[in-house]
Design a protein around this motif. Structure first.
Motif, PDB file in Angstrom:
ATOM      1  N   ASP A 116       0.849  -1.187   0.000  1.00  0.00           N
ATOM      2  CA  ASP A 116       0.000   0.000   0.000  1.00  0.00           C
ATOM      3  C   ASP A 116       0.889   1.244   0.000  1.00  0.00           C
ATOM      4  OD1 ASP A 116      -1.838   2.011   0.543  1.00  0.00           O
ATOM      5  OD2 ASP A 116      -2.778   0.982   2.225  1.00  0.00           O
ATOM      6  N   ALA A 117       1.916   1.242   0.844  1.00  0.00           N
ATOM      7  CA  ALA A 117       2.794   2.405   0.999  1.00  0.00           C
ATOM      8  C   ALA A 117       3.620   2.699  -0.251  1.00  0.00           C
ATOM      9  CB  ALA A 117       3.717   2.211   2.199  1.00  0.00           C
ATOM     10  N   VAL A 118       4.047   1.658  -0.986  1.00  0.00           N
ATOM     11  CA  VAL A 118       4.903   1.910  -2.157  1.00  0.00           C
ATOM     12  C   VAL A 118       4.107   2.331  -3.388  1.00  0.00           C
ATOM     13  CG1 VAL A 118       6.722   0.345  -1.370  1.00  0.00           C
ATOM     14  CG2 VAL A 118       4.976  -0.507  -2.948  1.00  0.00           C
ATOM     15  N   GLY A 119       2.790   2.437  -3.257  1.00  0.00           N
ATOM     16  CA  GLY A 119       2.024   3.057  -4.332  1.00  0.00           C
ATOM     17  C   GLY A 119       1.105   2.163  -5.132  1.00  0.00           C
ATOM     18  N   PHE A 120       0.958   0.890  -4.735  1.00  0.00           N
ATOM     19  CA  PHE A 120       0.010   0.034  -5.444  1.00  0.00           C
ATOM     20  C   PHE A 120      -1.409   0.544  -5.241  1.00  0.00           C
ATOM     21  CE2 PHE A 120       3.486  -3.099  -5.348  1.00  0.00           C
ATOM     22  CZ  PHE A 120       3.379  -3.619  -6.629  1.00  0.00           C
ATOM     23  N   GLY A 121      -2.232   0.388  -6.285  1.00  0.00           N
ATOM     24  CA  GLY A 121      -3.633   0.784  -6.187  1.00  0.00           C
ATOM     25  C   GLY A 121      -4.504  -0.279  -5.551  1.00  0.00           C
ATOM     26  N   PHE A 122      -4.006  -1.512  -5.505  1.00  0.00           N
ATOM     27  CA  PHE A 122      -4.688  -2.623  -4.845  1.00  0.00           C
ATOM     28  C   PHE A 122      -3.701  -3.782  -4.721  1.00  0.00           C
ATOM     29  CE2 PHE A 122      -5.165  -3.316  -9.326  1.00  0.00           C
ATOM     30  CZ  PHE A 122      -5.313  -4.677  -9.559  1.00  0.00           C
ATOM     31  N   VAL A 123      -4.000  -4.709  -3.844  1.00  0.00           N
ATOM     32  CA  VAL A 123      -3.153  -5.890  -3.689  1.00  0.00           C
ATOM     33  C   VAL A 123      -4.024  -7.138  -3.708  1.00  0.00           C
ATOM     34  CG1 VAL A 123      -1.299  -4.743  -2.400  1.00  0.00           C
ATOM     35  CG2 VAL A 123      -3.206  -5.773  -1.153  1.00  0.00           C
ATOM     36  N   GLU A 124      -3.464  -8.213  -4.239  1.00  0.00           N
ATOM     37  CA  GLU A 124      -4.151  -9.502  -4.239  1.00  0.00           C
ATOM     38  C   GLU A 124      -3.230 -10.523  -3.577  1.00  0.00           C
ATOM     39  OE1 GLU A 124      -5.690 -12.676  -7.574  1.00  0.00           O
ATOM     40  OE2 GLU A 124      -6.335 -10.585  -7.806  1.00  0.00           O
ATOM     41  N   ILE A 125      -3.683 -11.087  -2.471  1.00  0.00           N
ATOM     42  CA  ILE A 125      -2.847 -12.049  -1.749  1.00  0.00           C
ATOM     43  C   ILE A 125      -3.261 -13.477  -2.116  1.00  0.00           C
ATOM     44  CG2 ILE A 125      -2.485 -10.388   0.112  1.00  0.00           C
ATOM     45  CD1 ILE A 125      -4.430 -13.499   0.892  1.00  0.00           C
ATOM     46  N   GLY A 126      -2.427 -14.438  -1.740  1.00  0.00           N
ATOM     47  CA  GLY A 126      -2.681 -15.832  -2.047  1.00  0.00           C
ATOM     48  C   GLY A 126      -1.790 -16.311  -3.196  1.00  0.00           C
ATOM     49  N   SER A 127      -2.126 -17.468  -3.762  1.00  0.00           N
ATOM     50  CA  SER A 127      -3.366 -18.196  -3.574  1.00  0.00           C
ATOM     51  C   SER A 127      -3.433 -18.819  -2.176  1.00  0.00           C
ATOM     52  CB  SER A 127      -3.501 -19.320  -4.595  1.00  0.00           C
ATOM     53  OG  SER A 127      -3.607 -18.823  -5.892  1.00  0.00           O
ATOM     54  N   ILE A 128      -4.652 -18.747  -1.587  1.00  0.00           N
ATOM     55  CA  ILE A 128      -4.902 -19.469  -0.352  1.00  0.00           C
ATOM     56  C   ILE A 128      -5.662 -20.748  -0.699  1.00  0.00           C
ATOM     57  CG2 ILE A 128      -4.999 -17.293   0.920  1.00  0.00           C
ATOM     58  CD1 ILE A 128      -8.029 -17.790   1.309  1.00  0.00           C
ATOM     59  N   THR A 129      -5.433 -21.786   0.077  1.00  0.00           N
ATOM     60  CA  THR A 129      -6.110 -23.071  -0.147  1.00  0.00           C
ATOM     61  C   THR A 129      -6.727 -23.565   1.157  1.00  0.00           C
ATOM     62  OG1 THR A 129      -4.051 -24.317   0.233  1.00  0.00           O
ATOM     63  CG2 THR A 129      -4.554 -23.681  -2.036  1.00  0.00           C
ATOM     64  N   GLY A 130      -7.651 -24.506   1.045  1.00  0.00           N
ATOM     65  CA  GLY A 130      -8.366 -24.991   2.217  1.00  0.00           C
ATOM     66  C   GLY A 130      -7.435 -25.527   3.293  1.00  0.00           C
ATOM     67  N   ASN A 131      -6.445 -26.296   2.868  1.00  0.00           N
ATOM     68  CA  ASN A 131      -5.470 -26.858   3.801  1.00  0.00           C
ATOM     69  C   ASN A 131      -4.114 -26.178   3.609  1.00  0.00           C
ATOM     70  OD1 ASN A 131      -7.412 -28.740   4.622  1.00  0.00           O
ATOM     71  ND2 ASN A 131      -6.767 -30.213   3.066  1.00  0.00           N
ATOM     72  N   PRO A 132      -3.323 -26.082   4.678  1.00  0.00           N
ATOM     73  CA  PRO A 132      -1.955 -25.569   4.514  1.00  0.00           C
ATOM     74  C   PRO A 132      -1.162 -26.505   3.609  1.00  0.00           C
ATOM     75  CG  PRO A 132      -2.558 -25.762   6.849  1.00  0.00           C
ATOM     76  CD  PRO A 132      -3.616 -26.462   6.060  1.00  0.00           C
ATOM     77  N   SER A 133      -0.140 -25.963   2.943  1.00  0.00           N
ATOM     78  CA  SER A 133       0.690 -26.777   2.068  1.00  0.00           C
ATOM     79  C   SER A 133       2.109 -26.222   2.036  1.00  0.00           C
ATOM     80  CB  SER A 133       0.114 -26.789   0.642  1.00  0.00           C
ATOM     81  OG  SER A 133       0.978 -27.477  -0.248  1.00  0.00           O
ATOM     82  N   THR A 134       3.089 -27.136   2.026  1.00  0.00           N
ATOM     83  CA  THR A 134       4.484 -26.707   1.918  1.00  0.00           C
ATOM     84  C   THR A 134       4.902 -26.555   0.463  1.00  0.00           C
ATOM     85  OG1 THR A 134       5.203 -29.021   2.029  1.00  0.00           O
ATOM     86  CG2 THR A 134       5.150 -27.782   4.099  1.00  0.00           C
ATOM     87  N   GLY A 135       4.055 -26.973  -0.456  1.00  0.00           N
ATOM     88  CA  GLY A 135       4.353 -26.845  -1.871  1.00  0.00           C
ATOM     89  C   GLY A 135       5.281 -27.935  -2.370  1.00  0.00           C
ATOM     90  N   ASN A 136       5.890 -27.670  -3.508  1.00  0.00           N
ATOM     91  CA  ASN A 136       6.778 -28.646  -4.134  1.00  0.00           C
ATOM     92  C   ASN A 136       8.186 -28.581  -3.540  1.00  0.00           C
ATOM     93  OD1 ASN A 136       4.873 -29.673  -6.007  1.00  0.00           O
ATOM     94  ND2 ASN A 136       5.181 -27.878  -7.324  1.00  0.00           N
ATOM     95  N   PRO A 137       8.988 -29.623  -3.752  1.00  0.00           N
ATOM     96  CA  PRO A 137      10.367 -29.618  -3.264  1.00  0.00           C
ATOM     97  C   PRO A 137      11.192 -28.510  -3.929  1.00  0.00           C
ATOM     98  CG  PRO A 137       9.691 -31.835  -3.928  1.00  0.00           C
ATOM     99  CD  PRO A 137       8.633 -30.904  -4.421  1.00  0.00           C
ATOM    100  N   LYS A 138      12.186 -28.006  -3.199  1.00  0.00           N
ATOM    101  CA  LYS A 138      13.108 -27.007  -3.756  1.00  0.00           C
ATOM    102  C   LYS A 138      14.219 -27.722  -4.519  1.00  0.00           C
ATOM    103  CE  LYS A 138      12.245 -23.888   0.134  1.00  0.00           C
ATOM    104  NZ  LYS A 138      12.844 -23.144   1.264  1.00  0.00           N
ATOM    105  N   PRO A 139      14.860 -27.022  -5.502  1.00  0.00           N
ATOM    106  CA  PRO A 139      14.564 -25.667  -5.992  1.00  0.00           C
ATOM    107  C   PRO A 139      13.300 -25.643  -6.839  1.00  0.00           C
ATOM    108  CG  PRO A 139      16.291 -26.651  -7.317  1.00  0.00           C
ATOM    109  CD  PRO A 139      16.013 -27.625  -6.215  1.00  0.00           C
ATOM    110  N   ARG A 140      12.583 -24.532  -6.771  1.00  0.00           N
ATOM    111  CA  ARG A 140      11.285 -24.475  -7.440  1.00  0.00           C
ATOM    112  C   ARG A 140      10.986 -23.106  -8.065  1.00  0.00           C
ATOM    113  NH1 ARG A 140       7.862 -25.203  -1.754  1.00  0.00           N
ATOM    114  NH2 ARG A 140       8.696 -23.340  -0.733  1.00  0.00           N
TER     115      ARG A 140
END
Length: 362
Positions: free
Chosen positions: A80-104
């Motif tokens: 907000d402070a650096v000047g964006f007009g809006f922000v979109e967070i996520g993606s959020i999912t129903g369950n937590p996830s660590t994602g794929n193995p690194k490097p990714r």
């Protein structure tokens, strides 16, 4: 300063390490009134010519932060402070996830691009939405929802997973983006099928509730025109409020990076400059199919004013950046906004909506 000092230091780290370093600093800055004020002085830019009202929301400028940069809703205040007009967070999912193995996450510096296969790593819908309840923002907040990265969650379970995240997001979001395509999970584009999408939108009950938080659908950049039109027909039948175009690409078109490097990197979603033509094309297709009546957020390859303007002329009302931010730094937002105002002054118009007509008439 970013290109001469910060970027060279960050690019000595691998892409995910650099992102983590930026994120940690951004978290600190988000908690500091002094750093937020300083960021606003350096990067902030305002003009009434950039103001738009969409879905009953006020957007001070068209430049937004794309989903994926702040997956867990931890740093919207500094954005907000650096000047964006809006922000979109996520993606959020129903369950937590660590994602794929690194490097990714992998940089393609010659192409001003990234390839990522993060795999929807996030803290889970309940935790993230609880965190967002305490955030104080002066700009609209979007929440991007997707299906939990788990191949066992399919069919009815997948729909329930979406509904859970969607209902959580409604508690804080000014708008919600339903991400129906993610090339970085094992099952891929689960809901980019007309029957499956129809079932999902029915479960979300978008058409039945006029008071619902504005809900947008995010498409892949790899759709053919006919595939897109078929999905749009389903969306329009459910009275979807708008669209986001586009997600990353599974393709490797328009790249100058050595083929051996690409082979070593392997699968993942391509973002950045090379996908701009695809994204602009999809925005144009959506705008034509909806007669310009549905707001569109254009995303994918925006790293300059020229690309931003092409996206707007194709039919985008708002824009989002992510990879462009990595290569150009936060000054990109101020630069594009300034040049948009300059362009409007040269055309003697007072709003972004007039750009298409005025530019065509030249």
């Amino acid at each position: 300063m970013y290109n001469s000092l910060v970027k060279p230091l960050l690019f000595q780290l691998d892409a995910e390490q650099a992102h983590t370093a930026i994120h940690k600093f951004a978290q600190t800055a988000s908690r500091s009134s002094m750093l937020k004020a300083l960021a606003s002085v350096i990067y902030g830019y305002q003009s009434p010519m950039l103001n738009q009202q969409l879905w009953g929301l006020d957007f001070g400028n068209p430049m937004g932060l794309a989903a994926g940069f702040d997956k867990n809703g931890e740093i919207p205040e500094i954005m907000d402070a650096v000047g964006f007009g809006f922000v979109e967070i996520g993606s959020i999912t129903g369950n937590p996830s660590t994602g794929n193995p690194k490097p990714r996450v992998f940089r393609l510096p010659k192409d001003h691009a990234l390839i990522n296969r993060m795999g929807l790593n996030n803290d889970g819908a309940k935790t993230i939405i609880k965190r967002l309840k305490n955030k104080q923002l002066s700009i609209p907040l979007g929440v991007n929802v997707a299906k939990t990265h788990d191949p066992n969650i399919m069919g009815d379970l997948a729909i329930r997973d979406y509904v859970h995240s969607f209902n959580e997001a409604k508690k804080v979001a000014d708008y919600i983006t339903v991400n129906i395509s993610c090339p970085n999970t094992s099952e891929g584009k689960t809901f980019e099928d007309t029957a499956a999408l129809d079932e999902l939108l029915s479960a979300l009950e978008i058409r039945e509730d006029a008071r619902l938080v504005p809900t947008l659908i995010k498409f892949s950049s790899d759709l053919t025109k006919q595939e897109l039109l078929s999905l749009l027909e389903v969306c329009e039948n459910h009275r979807v409020h708008g669209y986001v175009a586009c997600n990353t690409s599974s393709g490797r078109d328009r790249l100058t990076t050595d083929a051996k490097i690409l082979k070593k990197i392997g699968r993942g979603g391509l973002s950045g400059s090379p996908i701009a033509p695809k994204s602009i094309q999809v925005v144009e297709w959506i705008s034509e199919a909806t007669n310009g009546q549905k707001p569109i957020i254009g995303v994918g390859g925006i790293d300059s004013f020229d690309i931003a303007l092409k996206m707007i002329l194709a039919g985008a009302d708002l824009l989002q950046v992510y990879t462009g931010l990595i290569y150009e730094g936060p000054g990109l937002i101020k630069s594009i906004n300034r040049q948009l105002v300059q362009q409007m002054k040269e055309l003697n118009i007072s709003s972004i909506h007039q750009l298409v007509t005025a530019t065509t008439a030249e």
